[in-house]
Write an enzyme that holds these catalytic residues in place. Sequence first.
Site, PDB file in Angstrom:
ATOM      1  N   VAL A  15      21.742  15.147 -11.943  1.00 14.04           N
ATOM      2  CA  VAL A  15      22.700  14.761 -10.903  1.00 14.04           C
ATOM      3  C   VAL A  15      24.026  15.444 -11.224  1.00 14.04           C
ATOM      4  O   VAL A  15      24.557  15.269 -12.322  1.00 14.04           O
ATOM      5  CB  VAL A  15      22.922  13.230 -10.873  1.00 14.04           C
ATOM      6  CG1 VAL A  15      23.865  12.853  -9.730  1.00 14.04           C
ATOM      7  CG2 VAL A  15      21.610  12.483 -10.757  1.00 14.04           C
ATOM      8  N   HIS A  16      24.533  16.235 -10.292  1.00 12.05           N
ATOM      9  CA  HIS A  16      25.821  16.869 -10.580  1.00 12.05           C
ATOM     10  C   HIS A  16      26.698  17.097  -9.355  1.00 12.05           C
ATOM     11  O   HIS A  16      27.885  17.367  -9.482  1.00 12.05           O
ATOM     12  CB  HIS A  16      25.603  18.221 -11.274  1.00 12.05           C
ATOM     13  CG  HIS A  16      25.216  19.323 -10.335  1.00 12.05           C
ATOM     14  ND1 HIS A  16      23.926  19.494  -9.893  1.00 12.05           N
ATOM     15  CD2 HIS A  16      25.952  20.297  -9.736  1.00 12.05           C
ATOM     16  CE1 HIS A  16      23.883  20.541  -9.077  1.00 12.05           C
ATOM     17  NE2 HIS A  16      25.095  21.037  -8.959  1.00 12.05           N
TER      18      HIS A  16
END
Length: 386
Positions: A230-231
């Site tokens: 997740v970024h």
Amino acid sequence: MTIPKNVLTDRAMNTQTKNHQVGSGKDLTVALSVVGARPNFIKLAALHKPLARSFKHVIVHTGQHYDFEMSKIFFEHLKIPKPNCNLEVGSGPQGYQLGKMIKRVEGFLIRETPDLVIVYGDTNSTLAGALASVKLHIPVAHIEAGLRSYDMKMPEEVNRVLTDRVSQYLFSPTKTAVKNLNKEHVQGKINLSGDVMVDILKDSLKMAQERSKALDKLELERKKYILATVHRAENTDTKQRLQSVVQALIGIKETVVFPAHPRTLKALQKFNLYNRIRASRNMKLTEPLGYLDFINLERNANKIITDSGGVQKEAYLLGIPCITLRDRTEWIETVREGWNILVDVNRDAIVGSVRKFNPEKPRQRIFGKGKASERIVEILHENLAR
């Protein structure tokens, strides 16, 4: 306009003339690549060798990713030469970072006077390189042109659209990307090249199998864990969205390997979610991983959960079911082929997909046969080489 001398390497100081005498004494056309983040480095790795055979290839690193695992280790593992220049821009708000990049890239372009600037993907470094170049009337080649999510709230979408508008050479990885560019009536030359990431993934898998110790270090068994990343800002900057993702990952029960992007780690700490992950029995939180370790984890995972465009594509190429934490994607072909499912950040949808999403449809070669890099360089050579 110049950039501070302390951000130029010695190698850069010695390569400031446009026509560089090499081997036979003939002048070479100067192709300059602007990179700054993980997706850029991977695409650069695919192109560097063929570029270096036909051009004098200069590499400029903006410094967008300054963490070792996010930057230097990629150059080492993928055998990319040390950049001629590191502009050391670092992090910051979108406008501040972009403005700083444009200023410093422009300064280096004035000193180097390249014949062509190559930009990759959809990062801030991509747009900065394109804008600085077009203002100096230097032709721009965009690798991975034509991708569209049609969500202008995504910084990456803004970067893609604007870069495509100012690029003279557009290299599209898929037929859908070509259609998008034709529909927008862009002025540059559109080429269906295939995807350079197929090239580098094909070359790196054997090396990853031989060198990566990630499974042993993390005490993992093949096909008995979920890999999650997740970024993207829309998922990390809002507590409600990030909290929903964390709840889903903890609720999966299966082992989840979670390499934390620096932005994600800061957000987890800010929103008091970090300790929840550390306390959960199924989560293995790690630092960012090098390319070889990461693709080794990808290909041995049972499923992949991500909001990354590049990881969606790698999952498809490796035949791993992908669960995407977005409501739309620029890699729509992976969804159409049945190997990628869009769940946004809905907790129940994420957990349910881990249990029930098991694609069996044969995968098609929608990203090409692994010859994209050679094709791109051949086209550029035909148009530019003296």
